[in-house]
Design an enzyme around this catalytic site. Structure first.
Site, short mmCIF file in Angstrom:
data_model
loop_
_atom_site.label_atom_id
_atom_site.label_comp_id
_atom_site.label_asym_id
_atom_site.label_seq_id
_atom_site.Cartn_x
_atom_site.Cartn_y
_atom_site.Cartn_z
N HIS A 21 51.26 -25.86 -18.22
CA HIS A 21 50.00 -26.31 -18.83
C HIS A 21 50.03 -27.82 -19.01
CE1 HIS A 21 46.42 -26.21 -21.35
NE2 HIS A 21 47.02 -27.10 -22.12
N ASP A 72 39.85 -18.37 -30.30
CA ASP A 72 39.96 -19.79 -29.90
C ASP A 72 38.63 -20.32 -29.39
OD1 ASP A 72 41.38 -22.28 -29.25
OD2 ASP A 72 40.80 -21.70 -27.23
N ARG A 87 35.06 -26.75 -33.69
CA ARG A 87 35.80 -28.02 -33.82
C ARG A 87 35.11 -29.13 -33.06
NH1 ARG A 87 41.12 -26.62 -31.33
NH2 ARG A 87 41.58 -28.81 -31.65
N SER A 117 45.55 -23.67 -30.49
CA SER A 117 44.54 -23.36 -29.48
C SER A 117 45.19 -23.18 -28.10
CB SER A 117 43.53 -24.52 -29.45
OG SER A 117 42.74 -24.47 -28.31
N LYS A 162 46.17 -19.19 -26.12
CA LYS A 162 45.66 -18.82 -24.78
C LYS A 162 46.82 -18.58 -23.81
CE LYS A 162 43.02 -22.38 -24.85
NZ LYS A 162 42.03 -23.43 -25.00
#
Ligand code: URA
Length: 438
Positions: free
Chosen positions: A82, A161, A168, A183, A187
């Site tokens: 990621h 999320d 947010r 967050s 995921k």
């Protein structure tokens, strides 16, 4: 639980109990906690933070707010990567096939671009026919067949999320390390992975502008992953100038194919080797970094990564154009450097990302359409010499049928993104730090 009690407690600096956090996430997911209370608690968390136990509980509650994918029937240690987002960051496109070609399965669920940052899904969708919306069963079948699959977030994965992130976004509570970390990790952990490598970007084009903030985010992400029993590694990498030379969507797929054809730009190749070596070690396919780098390099040179990529594209319905003409906007506008010339000292990645956004390559709001064919090409990168009046960059967009208004602004923005000086700049490392836990 009374939400107002939880808001008061966090507002006054207290720690929320596991029951309070779980009730809150459940209420956000089923709609029983109204947006105004959720927003107030998010702001209290933004200001007061979360301790390690609160963070682990919040992440776990968000992760279990929807479906958790079970990939245990697939053989091997499943490893994902990621990136916290940047400009010109097309690494996933060639890294996932390279790692898969070395025997480690890569289930990858990616995001879309927003603001100045690009998104892997947008780049993939520039391939005619490519579907990022496979459904979980087909996702598993594609991984079983070619060792990787590249899809988007589904509605059933970590739905809490989705709701919290949307709130947010409109309440000034995005830039909170605990909220960002919960967050991202909710995921990623919902994907059914065994291990994860994080590329935490740092610099002008990144969420985290300083090494201190990037390190804090990296260690928070790693701590959550370890608490969830996963093997996690994080690299903190430079995002002060864009990665590679191309910024856009179709052009970035093309540049990733160049990397898989053994002809990648040095920064792209270096980051691919570093992240890939880490993924192979976590996935049990390399004993050390040197062995991992060598295996990834071989997959880029011998065509095996490219073969996996082509197989994945085909399985996901895509047809790679056999020639690139017509795939992205032809012709180009020039950005000429100053008469005095010099050496490129810096290229502000955020400014280049915003210029690409103006050309249509990105989106201001989540629901905006993008022009997959728009692009910026950086003819000159940091450290390179620019002769008097030589071009710094080129750009183009299908929107240049309205040339004057867009081209003048974009040319000016790209020119201002470059800093030139008389002497070559000191070489800065691409990989700023590594946090590794196996
Ligand atoms: N990316 C995410 O997925 N979540 C955040 O909060 C920020 C960036």
């Amino acid at each position: 639980m009374s939400v107002v009690d939880a808001i008061r407690k966090k507002r006054d600096g207290g720690a929320l109990s596991a029951a309070e956090l779980r009730d809150f996430v459940r209420g956000v997911t089923d709609g029983s906690v109204p947006d105004y209370q959720a927003a107030a608690l998010l702001m209290a968390i933004f200001i007061r933070g979360l301790d390690v136990d609160e963070l682990a509980t919040l992440t776990d509650a968000m992760l279990h707010s929807g479906e958790v994918v079970d990939l245990s029937a697939l053989p091997g240690i499943k490893v994902d990567k990621h990136s916290t987002g940047g400009v010109g960051d097309k690494i996933s496109l060639h890294l996932a096939p390279a790692v898969a070609a070395c025997g480690v399965p890569v289930p990858m669920i990616s995001g879309r671009g927003l603001g100045h940052t690009g998104g892997t899904l947008d780049k993939l969708e520039s391939i005619p026919g490519f579907s990022v919306d496979l459904g979980i069963e087909r996702f598993k079948a594609v991984i079983a067949e070619c060792g990787l699959a590249l899809i988007g977030q589904t509605a059933t994965l970590a739905p809490a999320d989705k709701k919290l992130y949307a709130l947010r976004d409109v309440t000034g509570t995005v830039e909170s390390i605990p909220l960002i970390a919960a967050s991202i990790m909710s995921k990623k952990l919902a994907e059914g992975i065994d291990a994860l490598v994080l590329d935490v970007k740092c610099g002008a084009g990144a969420f985290m502008k300083t090494p201190e903030r990037a390190r804090e985010l990296a260690s928070t992400l790693v701590a959550i992953g370890r608490k969830a029993g996963k093997r996690v590694g994080a690299l903190i990498t430079d995002m002060s100038q864009p990665l590679g030379r191309w910024v856009g969507n179709a052009v970035e797929v093309q540049e990733a194919i160049e990397v898989m054809s053994g002809r990648g730009e040095p920064d792209l190749v270096e980051l691919t080797l570093a992240l890939g070596a880490e993924m192979l070690q976590l996935g049990g396919a390399a004993k050390n970094a040197a062995e991992g780098r060598a295996k990834i390099a071989t997959s880029l040179q011998n065509g095996s990564a490219l073969a996996r990529f082509k197989q994945c594209v085909e399985l996901q319905g895509g047809r790679l154009p056999s020639e690139t003409r017509g795939w992205f906007a032809p012709g180009s506008e020039r950005v000429q450097g100053p008469q005095h010339g010099g050496f490129v000292q810096a290229i502000n990645a955020e400014a280049i990302g915003l210029a690409a956004l103006k050309l249509g390559a990105g989106r201001v709001r989540k629901e905006d359409d993008i022009d997959h064919g728009a692009w910026v090409f950086l003819r000159k990168k940091v450290g390179e010499r620019v002769e008097s009046g030589e071009d710094l960059a080129w750009f183009s967009t299908p929107r240049l049928d309205r040339p004057a208004e867009i081209a003048a602004d974009v040319r000016d923005a790209i020119l201002r993104a470059y800093t030139l000086g008389a002497e070559p700049p000191e070489r800065q490392p691409l990989i700023l730090a590594e946090l590794l836990f196996r």
